[in-house]
Design a protein around this motif. Structure first.
Motif, mmCIF file in Angstrom:
data_model
loop_
_atom_site.group_PDB
_atom_site.id
_atom_site.type_symbol
_atom_site.label_atom_id
_atom_site.label_comp_id
_atom_site.label_asym_id
_atom_site.label_seq_id
_atom_site.Cartn_x
_atom_site.Cartn_y
_atom_site.Cartn_z
ATOM 1 N N ASP A 237 0.105 6.707 2.719
ATOM 2 C CA ASP A 237 -0.472 5.363 2.648
ATOM 3 C C ASP A 237 -1.666 5.367 1.696
ATOM 4 O O ASP A 237 -2.790 5.699 2.079
ATOM 5 N N SER A 249 -1.640 -4.153 -1.573
ATOM 6 C CA SER A 249 -1.308 -2.964 -0.807
ATOM 7 C C SER A 249 -0.064 -2.305 -1.383
ATOM 8 O O SER A 249 0.954 -2.973 -1.598
ATOM 9 N N LEU A 251 2.034 -0.167 0.059
ATOM 10 C CA LEU A 251 3.130 -0.150 1.028
ATOM 11 C C LEU A 251 3.689 -1.548 1.230
ATOM 12 O O LEU A 251 2.943 -2.526 1.321
ATOM 13 N N ARG A 256 4.852 -1.394 6.823
ATOM 14 C CA ARG A 256 3.615 -1.371 7.611
ATOM 15 C C ARG A 256 3.835 -1.991 8.989
ATOM 16 O O ARG A 256 3.288 -1.519 9.990
ATOM 17 N N LYS A 257 4.651 -3.041 9.050
ATOM 18 C CA LYS A 257 4.947 -3.665 10.340
ATOM 19 C C LYS A 257 5.696 -2.695 11.244
ATOM 20 O O LYS A 257 5.392 -2.561 12.446
ATOM 21 N N TRP A 259 5.725 0.581 10.980
ATOM 22 C CA TRP A 259 4.811 1.693 11.273
ATOM 23 C C TRP A 259 3.840 1.305 12.384
ATOM 24 O O TRP A 259 3.516 2.112 13.263
ATOM 25 N N LYS A 260 3.377 0.078 12.366
ATOM 26 C CA LYS A 260 2.483 -0.404 13.422
ATOM 27 C C LYS A 260 3.178 -0.359 14.778
ATOM 28 O O LYS A 260 2.577 0.020 15.788
ATOM 29 N N TYR A 264 1.336 3.630 14.369
ATOM 30 C CA TYR A 264 0.803 4.318 13.180
ATOM 31 C C TYR A 264 0.849 5.842 13.373
ATOM 32 O O TYR A 264 -0.130 6.555 13.135
ATOM 33 N N SER A 425 8.533 2.819 -0.733
ATOM 34 C CA SER A 425 8.517 2.146 0.575
ATOM 35 C C SER A 425 9.540 1.020 0.628
ATOM 36 O O SER A 425 10.205 0.813 1.654
#
Length: 607
Positions: A237, A249, A251, A256-257, A259-260, A264, A425
């Motif tokens: 990241d 960003s 990514l 990211r969604k 990964w959240k 994370y 990504s």
């Protein structure tokens, strides 16, 4: 008479030239106290080469090349990877030459070939000094092999020696003494096969140290499901560089969604900036890498029940896809010894979408999906392991992938890497969506194999204050940052698993647990200690404790947690040597299940 003084003049000139280049170009400055004895040792080397040389001008060229590799070569490696040239790098040389292209290949290959050629062409034994030089070289060689400790023990006591900080060792000793001592240390510390009592005692210690709740409930039967493991080259990241000044960003928001939703989670890898094969070893075999060497090259000589072989014994088809030359990092032999049945390398892929010499991830994913479609359609369980190639330094892109990210950083890699991860990504998420539709019950693992190289002496990281210029200045939090890459594990329809920061070598055991695998396996040996996740690095390790604190274990006196983890690592090393290079006294014994009826007669062969 003047000719006999030539090595003095040439050594002085080359030493001064290379010292200045090392200092001002690469910021590698040897301690003043090291310069005198380092120069004298190099002068001795010069006279040995001179005594064995026919022609003075060839001697000068040879000496220039030898000293160039010793001083400039070390400076380059120090600035790129934080450590000097080590003896194990000799075994990695073939792989380095295989991956280099264009002028970089010739810059590395020509000096090596020239040194060998010039030494042979210019060799002579026509003078008494040549016999004296030969005797000195032979005596030194015998000492290095048979009595190596005498070459470094006294200096270690007087100068200090920090196995976790080779940069400091190099700067204190100078290039010549350091190189000599590391070769001696290589022979003194060579891994050996343990005897039966030592191996089994270490194995018992490890199994007894595992938490009582570690085994899977035996009421659940083994449930075969497809496993897809995607190693994302240099994936990280870049948004963690808060001062890079990115215009957006890198990514994709979709990643990211996801990964959240996985909390994370991070993989704690064994390497930084390279040596991908060590991350592969950990994620496939479930043992940590503790040394600054490539495990595939010399430390995986046995056939071992790593994850691929365990699953193959359960009727799985086990395949590896990596669009690189097949022998890179000794992968042909390593993959076979781990239990892969099929290895698809560069010759098995259509090179239709290239970023310079690297096949794009999107093309790789598409072709892999085509290759495994038969197994998905027939419901044959498969271990599908993908090693992406796109993402290597210096992060080239094709015309179809224009730059989208800009940065304020003066370090060129900060922006070029961000554009690489922008496409990596997005191409991964497109593949992931397709894979989850085709195989909704499959287990999917995706992780970065190491942090990217972002400029000499960690320059891109230093600008944002996340790392210091040298490892000797790292805080405990920096060491954790130094090895942490994004990791997502998707448990089929159950969705992403929140695993926190997990050492990469503990992934195989987690995957077997998700399959309700209850039989003994080698992955049981490296099960995590209670309330402690141990991440070894060359010469040190750190403990990620249950309360989130980081206990950095460099050298005695250790904390109580470090004492416990150090004993655990010693036992892990013994069992690892037994399994991978030894007699395999600790190999679990069980009868493999008969192969599934859907398994084809021929599933492929390693290329």
């Amino acid at each position: 008479m003047l000719l006999k003084l030539l090595p003095i003049f040439s050594t002085t000139v080359f030493y001064l030239l290379y010292y200045l280049i090392s200092t001002f170009k690469f910021d590698v400055r040897m301690d003043t106290s090291a310069i005198f004895h380092d120069f004298l040792l190099q002068l001795g080397v010069g006279y040995i080469i001179f005594a064995l040389s026919k022609r003075a001008w060839i001697f000068l060229v040879t000496q220039a090349l030898v000293m160039g590799i010793l001083y400039i070569g070390n400076a380059v490696k120090l600035s790129f990877f934080g450590g000097p040239i080590m003896p194990d790098d000799v075994f990695a040389l073939r792989s380095l030459l295989l991956i280099l292209e264009g002028w970089r290949f010739f810059a590395a290959a020509i000096p090596l070939a020239a040194i060998a050629g010039l030494l042979l062409f210019n060799f002579t034994m026509s003078h008494w000094s040549a016999y004296l030089a030969s005797m000195a070289a032979i005596l030194l060689g015998i000492t290095v092999v048979y009595k190596p400790v005498v070459l470094f023990d006294a200096q270690d006591k007087s100068m200090g020696y920090y196995i976790w900080d080779q940069r400091t060792n190099f700067l204190r000793r100078g290039a010549t003494l350091y190189s000599l001592q590391e070769v001696a240390r290589f022979f003194a510390a060579a891994d050996t096969s343990p005897d039966v009592d030592e191996a089994r005692m270490a194995a018992d210690n490890l199994l007894n140290a595992a938490p009582a709740a570690q085994p899977v409930a035996k009421s659940k039967p083994f449930t075969p499901r497809n496993i897809h493991i995607v190693l994302l080259e240099s994936f990280w990241d870049a948004g963690e560089l808060k001062k890079a000044g990115y215009n957006q960003s890198p990514l994709t928001p979709d990643f990211r969604k996801l990964w959240k939703s996985a909390g994370y989670s991070h993989a704690m890898d064994p390497v930084f900036g390279g040596y991908t094969a060590n991350s592969e070893f950990e994620v496939l075999c479930g043992f940590p890498v503790t040394k600054d060497s490539v495990k595939f090259e010399r430390q995986l000589i046995n056939e071992v029940p790593c994850l691929p072989r365990v699953l193959a014994d359960k009727g799985y088809r086990t395949v590896i896809s990596h669009p690189n030359v097949p022998v890179f990092w000794n992968r042909v032999n390593a993959y076979r010894n781990m239990g892969f049945q099929t290895y698809w390398s560069i010759g098995d892929f259509v090179l239709d979408d290239m970023n310079r010499e690297f096949l794009s991830d999107s093309s790789l994913y598409r072709q892999v999906m085509e290759k495994i479609s038969g197994s998905l359609e027939t419901k044959q369980p498969i271990l599908d392991y993908i090693v992406t190639y796109f993402g290597h330094w210096n992060y080239p892109l094709s015309e179809s992938r224009p730059n989208k990210i800009t940065a304020r950083s003066k370090v060129g890699e900060v922006s070029s890497y961000a554009n690489t991860v922008y496409y990596k990504s997005r191409e991964f998420m497109a593949f992931l969506d397709q894979l989850r539709q085709r195989d909704p019950d499959g287990i999917i693992v995706a992780f970065g194999d190491h942090l990217p190289f972002l400029g000499e002496n960690f320059a891109g990281y230093v600008d944002s204050g996340v790392l210091s210029p040298t490892r000797s200045e790292f805080t405990p939090a920096m060491f954790k940052f130094y090895v942490s890459t994004p990791m997502i594990i998707i448990d089929g329809k159950n969705g992403p698993v929140k695993i926190g920061s997990l050492p990469l070598y503990q992934v195989p055991k987690l995957l077997l647990n998700l399959l309700n695998y209850n039989e003994p396996s080698i992955m049981d040996y490296a099960a995590p200690l209670p309330d402690n996740r141990v991440r070894p690095l060359p010469g040190l390790h750190f403990n990620l404790l249950g309360d989130g604190k980081i206990d950095l274990c460099k050298e005695p006196p250790y904390s109580e947690a470090c004492q416990k983890s150090a004993r655990w690592l010693r036992d892990v090393s013994v069992v690892s040597n037994d399994l991978f290079i030894g007699r395999q006294y600790t190999r679990p014994r069980h009868k493999p299940a008969p192969p599934a009826e859907t398994l084809p007669a021929a599933v492929g062969a390693a290329h």
